[in-house]
Design an enzyme around this catalytic site. Structure first.
Site, PDB file in Angstrom:
ATOM      1  N   CYS A 199       0.767  -1.342   0.327  1.00 30.47           N
ATOM      2  CA  CYS A 199      -0.170   0.069  -0.236  1.00 30.47           C
ATOM      3  C   CYS A 199       1.154   1.351  -0.051  1.00 30.47           C
ATOM      4  CB  CYS A 199      -0.928   0.029   1.208  1.00 30.47           C
ATOM      5  SG  CYS A 199       0.036  -0.078   2.900  1.00 30.47           S
TER       6      CYS A 199
ATOM      7  N   CYS B 251       3.148   1.960   2.964  1.00 32.81           N
ATOM      8  CA  CYS B 251       4.240   0.890   2.951  1.00 32.81           C
ATOM      9  C   CYS B 251       5.212   1.813   2.028  1.00 32.81           C
ATOM     10  CB  CYS B 251       3.650  -0.478   2.274  1.00 32.81           C
ATOM     11  SG  CYS B 251       2.324  -1.307   3.462  1.00 32.81           S
TER      12      CYS B 251
END
Lengths: 341, 77
Positions: B10, B13
Site C-alpha cells: 500500500c 508501506c
C-alpha cells in the site's frame, strides 16, 4: 517533551473559539457572501448551488477536523493486538457484538485487512467473530460519521451506526453458525507467528493529543478532494435537479427500490467522503431514507477491491456467502427503515 | 544492522521504505534495508497492522509511518 505547555493550550483554546464562532455563524456568513458580496439573486439555480457549496464545504471540514481529532485520541488507546486479546475465547454472538463495536474504534485500513484476518484466525478467534470486525471496521468509520452528522444530523447518524452494527453482528453470527471455516484458504491455518509481544510503552496524554493531530493531517490530507467533489456534485444536483425527481423510482412505495439500490451500490466503489454528499441530495430529491442508507452501506461496506483482497485468504464459496449475507442484512435494514419512516 | 520493512504494497508501506532508506543513509548506518511483501513472512513476525518495521528480527513498530526525525531516533536507539 516539555514543549507541550501553556503555549499549546493557548493555541488549542484560540482554535476552539474560532471553530465555535465560524460554525455558529456559518449561515449568515454564507448568505452575506452570496447575497451581498456576489449580489446573486435568491432562488435561481446557480445561486442555490453556490449557496449549498459555500455553506457545506466549511461546515463539513470544521466537523471533520474536530471529530477526527477526537477519534485520533480515542484510537491511540486501541490497537489490533489489544482487540485480538479482548476477542480471544469469546463465545458466538456476544463475541460478534464486541467485535463489531471494536471494529468501530480500532485503527484499521483496508490494506491491513489480510494481516488482521490472519492474526485473528491464528489466535483462534472464530471466523464469524473475525467477520463481524471486518464488516464493521470500514462501514462505520469516522469519516462517515462526520459527514452524516454534518449533512443529516444526529438522528440519522445514530440510525446508521446502530443498523450498521446490526448488519456486522448478524452477518458475522450467521457465518459463525454455519461453521464455514472449511472455505478459508487452507494455508491460512498453517500460519504460525512467533507472536512477539510488542513492547507496550506507556503513552503520555500529550502523545495522544499529537496522535489526534497526526490523524487529522493524515485523513483530511487523503480525503479532502473527494469531499469537495462530492459536495460539488451534490450542490449541482441540489440546485438543478427538480424536487421529487427521483421519488417515483426510488421511493418506499416501490418495494424493489432497496434491492436495486444495493445492486447499483456493490460494484460502485467510493469512500464515505465522496458518496455521502450525494446521498444527502438523493434524499432531498425524494429517495426514501431506508433505500438511501442501504445504498450507502453497500457502497462503503461491500466493495469490489475489498473482495479482491479477501480472495487471497477465502475460497470463492465463502466470498459469495459473505457478500450474500451482508447484502441480506443491508436489505433488511433498508426495508425496516422504509417501513418506519 | 538488518532492517526489514513489512508491507503488502500500500501507499504507506512505500513511504515507510523510503523514509527508512533516507534515515539509514543520513545516519550513515551499516545496515541492509529489505522490503518484505509476502504475507506469510509478514505474519511470522506477528504483525497485524502494516506497515511495520523489523530491526534485527524484532518488531520496532507497526501500523504507522514515523517522520524522518523520529525514524532516526528509532534507528539509533
Amino acid at each position: 517533551m516539555t514543549s507541550f505547555s501553556k503555549k499549546h493550550i493557548f493555541y488549542i483554546t484560540i482554535l476552539t473559539i474560532i471553530w465555535v464562532f465560524v460554525y455558529k455563524y456559518l449561515t449568515p456568513i454564507t448568505n452575506f457572501i452570496i447575497d451581498d458580496i456576489f449580489g446573486l439573486e435568491s432562488g435561481k439555480h446557480l445561486t442555490e448551488t453556490l449557496r449549498f457549496f459555500i455553506y457545506e464545504v466549511p461546515k463539513v471540514f470544521l466537523l471533520l477536523v474536530l471529530i477526527i481529532f477526537i477519534v485520533g485520541i480515542i484510537r491511540s488507546y486501541f490497537s489490533p493486538e489489544k482487540t485480538r486479546k479482548a476477542l480471544k475465547g469469546r463465545s458466538l454472538f456476544s463475541g460478534n457484538i464486541m467485535a463489531a463495536l471494536l471494529g468501530m474504534v480500532t485503527p484499521f485500513c483496508s490494506c491491513s485487512a489480510i494481516p488482521l484476518f490472519l492474526g485473528f484466525i491464528e489466535a483462534g478467534i472464530p471466523i464469524g467473530i473475525t467477520f463481524s470486525f471486518l464488516i464493521a471496521a470500514p462501514m462505520i468509520n469516522e469519516v462517515a460519521i462526520v459527514l452524516l452528522i454534518g449533512l443529516f444530523g444526529w438522528k440519522i447518524t445514530l440510525i446508521y451506526v446502530v443498523t450498521g452494527l446490526f448488519v456486522a453482528v448478524l452477518s458475522g453470527w450467521l457465518i459463525g453458525v454455519f461453521k464455514l471455516e472449511k472455505y478459508v484458504a487452507d494455508w491460512v491455518f498453517q500460519v504460525k507467528s512467533n507472536n512477539q509481544e510488542n513492547s507496550v510503552l506507556k503513552v503520555k496524554f500529550e502523545e495522544r493529543i499529537k496522535a489526534g493531530y497526526t490523524t487529522v493531517k493524515e485523513i483530511v490530507g487523503k480525503i479532502w478532494i473527494y469531499i469537495i467533489i462530492g459536495i460539488a456534485v451534490g450542490a449541482g444536483a441540489h440546485g438543478y435537479v427538480p424536487e421529487d425527481y427521483l421519488s417515483t423510482l426510488m421511493s418506499k412505495a416501490n418495494w424493489y427500490s432497496v434491492p436495486i439500490a444495493i445492486l447499483i451500490g456493490v460494484p460502485l466503489y467510493s469512500n464515505a467522503a465522496g458518496i455521502i454528499p450525494i446521498i444527502s441530495v438523493l434524499i432531498e430529491k425524494g429517495v426514501s431514507l431506508g433505500t438511501a442508507l442501504a445504498f450507502m452501506m453497500s457502497v462503503i461496506g461491500l466493495s469490489l477491491p475489498e473482495i479482491i483482497i479477501l480472495k487471497k485468504v477465502l475460497k470463492m464459496q465463502l466470498i459469495a456467502i459473505f457478500v450474500g449475507i451482508v447484502a441480506l442484512g443491508i436489505i433488511i435494514v433498508g426495508y425496516v427503515l422504509n417501513f418506519i419512516y | 544492522m538488518e532492517i526489514k520493512v513489512l508491507g503488502t504494497g500500500c501507499a504507506k508501506c512505500k513511504t515507510l521504505e523510503k523514509i527508512t532508506r533516507e534515515a539509514v543513509e543520513e545516519l550513515k548506518l551499516d545496515a541492509t534495508v529489505e522490503k518484505v511483501e509476502d504475507i506469510q513472512k509478514i505474519m511470522e513476525y506477528g504483525v497485524m497492522f502494516t506497515p511495520a518495521l523489523v530491526i534485527d528480527g524484532k518488531v520496532a513498530f507497526s501500523g504507522k509511518v514515523p517522520k524522518l526525525k523520529e525514524m532516526k531516533e528509532i534507528l539509533t536507539k
